[in-house]
Design a protein around this motif. Structure first.
Motif, PDB file in Angstrom:
ATOM      1  N   ALA A 145     -19.754  -3.950   6.233  1.00  0.00           N
ATOM      2  CA  ALA A 145     -19.187  -2.601   6.201  1.00  0.00           C
ATOM      3  C   ALA A 145     -18.685  -2.260   4.801  1.00  0.00           C
ATOM      4  O   ALA A 145     -18.865  -1.133   4.320  1.00  0.00           O
ATOM      5  CB  ALA A 145     -18.052  -2.492   7.215  1.00  0.00           C
ATOM      6  N   ALA A 146     -18.074  -3.234   4.136  1.00  0.00           N
ATOM      7  CA  ALA A 146     -17.580  -3.009   2.775  1.00  0.00           C
ATOM      8  C   ALA A 146     -18.728  -2.774   1.801  1.00  0.00           C
ATOM      9  O   ALA A 146     -18.632  -1.938   0.895  1.00  0.00           O
ATOM     10  CB  ALA A 146     -16.736  -4.197   2.322  1.00  0.00           C
ATOM     11  N   ILE A 147     -19.827  -3.503   1.989  1.00  0.00           N
ATOM     12  CA  ILE A 147     -21.005  -3.311   1.131  1.00  0.00           C
ATOM     13  C   ILE A 147     -21.594  -1.922   1.347  1.00  0.00           C
ATOM     14  O   ILE A 147     -21.848  -1.172   0.400  1.00  0.00           O
ATOM     15  CB  ILE A 147     -22.070  -4.388   1.422  1.00  0.00           C
ATOM     16  CG1 ILE A 147     -21.574  -5.765   0.988  1.00  0.00           C
ATOM     17  CG2 ILE A 147     -23.382  -4.050   0.713  1.00  0.00           C
ATOM     18  CD1 ILE A 147     -22.482  -6.910   1.419  1.00  0.00           C
ATOM     19  N   LEU A 148     -21.813  -1.566   2.614  1.00  0.00           N
ATOM     20  CA  LEU A 148     -22.448  -0.291   2.936  1.00  0.00           C
ATOM     21  C   LEU A 148     -21.594   0.888   2.485  1.00  0.00           C
ATOM     22  O   LEU A 148     -22.117   1.897   1.999  1.00  0.00           O
ATOM     23  CB  LEU A 148     -22.710  -0.212   4.443  1.00  0.00           C
ATOM     24  CG  LEU A 148     -23.587   0.947   4.931  1.00  0.00           C
ATOM     25  CD1 LEU A 148     -24.996   0.833   4.349  1.00  0.00           C
ATOM     26  CD2 LEU A 148     -23.651   0.973   6.455  1.00  0.00           C
ATOM     27  N   ALA A 149     -20.275   0.755   2.625  1.00  0.00           N
ATOM     28  CA  ALA A 149     -19.368   1.848   2.268  1.00  0.00           C
ATOM     29  C   ALA A 149     -19.010   1.860   0.788  1.00  0.00           C
ATOM     30  O   ALA A 149     -18.369   2.795   0.310  1.00  0.00           O
ATOM     31  CB  ALA A 149     -18.093   1.756   3.107  1.00  0.00           C
ATOM     32  N   GLY A 150     -19.401   0.812   0.061  1.00  0.00           N
ATOM     33  CA  GLY A 150     -19.090   0.747  -1.361  1.00  0.00           C
ATOM     34  C   GLY A 150     -17.631   0.479  -1.647  1.00  0.00           C
ATOM     35  O   GLY A 150     -17.074   0.985  -2.628  1.00  0.00           O
ATOM     36  N   LEU A 151     -16.990  -0.332  -0.791  1.00  0.00           N
ATOM     37  CA  LEU A 151     -15.569  -0.634  -0.980  1.00  0.00           C
ATOM     38  C   LEU A 151     -15.407  -1.777  -1.973  1.00  0.00           C
ATOM     39  O   LEU A 151     -15.762  -2.913  -1.694  1.00  0.00           O
ATOM     40  CB  LEU A 151     -14.928  -1.023   0.358  1.00  0.00           C
ATOM     41  CG  LEU A 151     -14.974   0.023   1.474  1.00  0.00           C
ATOM     42  CD1 LEU A 151     -14.274  -0.513   2.717  1.00  0.00           C
ATOM     43  CD2 LEU A 151     -14.339   1.336   1.032  1.00  0.00           C
ATOM     44  N   ASN A 152     -14.874  -1.471  -3.135  1.00  0.00           N
ATOM     45  CA  ASN A 152     -14.622  -2.479  -4.161  1.00  0.00           C
ATOM     46  C   ASN A 152     -13.146  -2.589  -4.511  1.00  0.00           C
ATOM     47  O   ASN A 152     -12.645  -3.652  -4.825  1.00  0.00           O
ATOM     48  CB  ASN A 152     -15.396  -2.150  -5.446  1.00  0.00           C
ATOM     49  CG  ASN A 152     -16.859  -2.508  -5.345  1.00  0.00           C
ATOM     50  OD1 ASN A 152     -17.204  -3.553  -4.808  1.00  0.00           O
ATOM     51  ND2 ASN A 152     -17.717  -1.644  -5.845  1.00  0.00           N
ATOM     52  N   GLY A 153     -12.446  -1.458  -4.457  1.00  0.00           N
ATOM     53  CA  GLY A 153     -11.067  -1.447  -4.915  1.00  0.00           C
ATOM     54  C   GLY A 153     -11.022  -1.756  -6.405  1.00  0.00           C
ATOM     55  O   GLY A 153     -11.987  -1.577  -7.140  1.00  0.00           O
TER      56      GLY A 153
END
Length: 230
Positions: A162-170
């Motif tokens: 989910a973090a990869i798909l949503a582009g969650l890097n912070g």
């Protein structure tokens, strides 16, 4: 008196079970946009939601789990209490996916500003389109797996995806992933890096990994070896 209490308890449990299975009975207003149906108690127009939903869609359709014809139901609770009421025994600060009906429940969504919060009025927020994408990743994973497998799987795979798909890097760097505990945002990044490491080393796709019994301990060991000097 005792029979009356039992009757009321049974009725309350029945009503609750019905609402969990069919939350649209409560969220009786809807607005549709492409693959999405946004359900709420307050009427909304397509122009209010289409910008955010289109941004989410651009990421969702790139998923290897996405199939033409997929539909996503998004529910907008009015409070944190409603959010937890409709998603019992589930984790997730900003978004949760119902294990009963697959609905994507947003804790506090502001479509006008494009922001998602844990509770209404919170100073801290995430991109709403990213949070919707996270929910869709959980939903698509749920559809892929058998119910019991989904219910008892460790969250690192799906949360990382989910973090990869949503582009969650912070604002994190690989060294931040070495700590086993931290903020939810840090954990999202850690699981993302963990999954990326496994996929690269195994030369497989997320879809393939879901069908394998790849343990959290193994994934964590590879993460530490790659980034933590262990």
């Amino acid at each position: 008196m005792k029979n009356t209490i039992i009757f009321l308890l049974v009725m309350s449990a029945s009503i609750y079970a019905t609402l969990l299975a069919k939350p649209d009975l409560y969220f009786n207003k809807r607005v549709d946009y492409r693959e999405f149906t946004v359900r709420t108690r307050v009427p909304m127009t397509p122009s209010e939601v289409e910008g955010t939903l289109e941004s989410a869609r651009e990421r969702i359709v790139t998923s290897e789990l996405f199939k033409e014809g997929m539909k996503f139901d998004i529910y907008l609770p009015a409070s944190r209490g409603q959010f937890t009421f409709f998603t019992p025994l589930q984790n997730g600060d900003y978004v949760r996916v119902s294990t009963l009906n697959g609905g994507i429940f947003l804790a506090a969504a502001d479509f006008k500003a494009g922001e998602a919060r844990k509770v209404p009025g919170d100073a801290k927020y995430r991109s709403l389109s990213s949070v919707i994408t996270v929910g869709a990743a959980w939903d698509m994973t749920k559809r892929k797996l058998r119910p019991l497998t989904y219910m008892f799987m460790h969250e690192w795979k799906v949360r990382g995806y989910a973090a990869i798909l949503a582009g969650l890097n912070g604002d994190f760097s690989p060294s931040d992933a070495c700590a086993a505990t931290g903020t939810p945002e840090q954990q999202d990044y850690r699981y993302r890096l963990m999954l990326e490491t496994v996929l690269k080393e195994e030369q497989v796709f997320y879809n393939d990994l879901l069908d394998s019994n790849f343990s959290y301990a193994n994934a964590e060991m590879r993460l530490k070896k790659a980034y933590c000097g262990n």
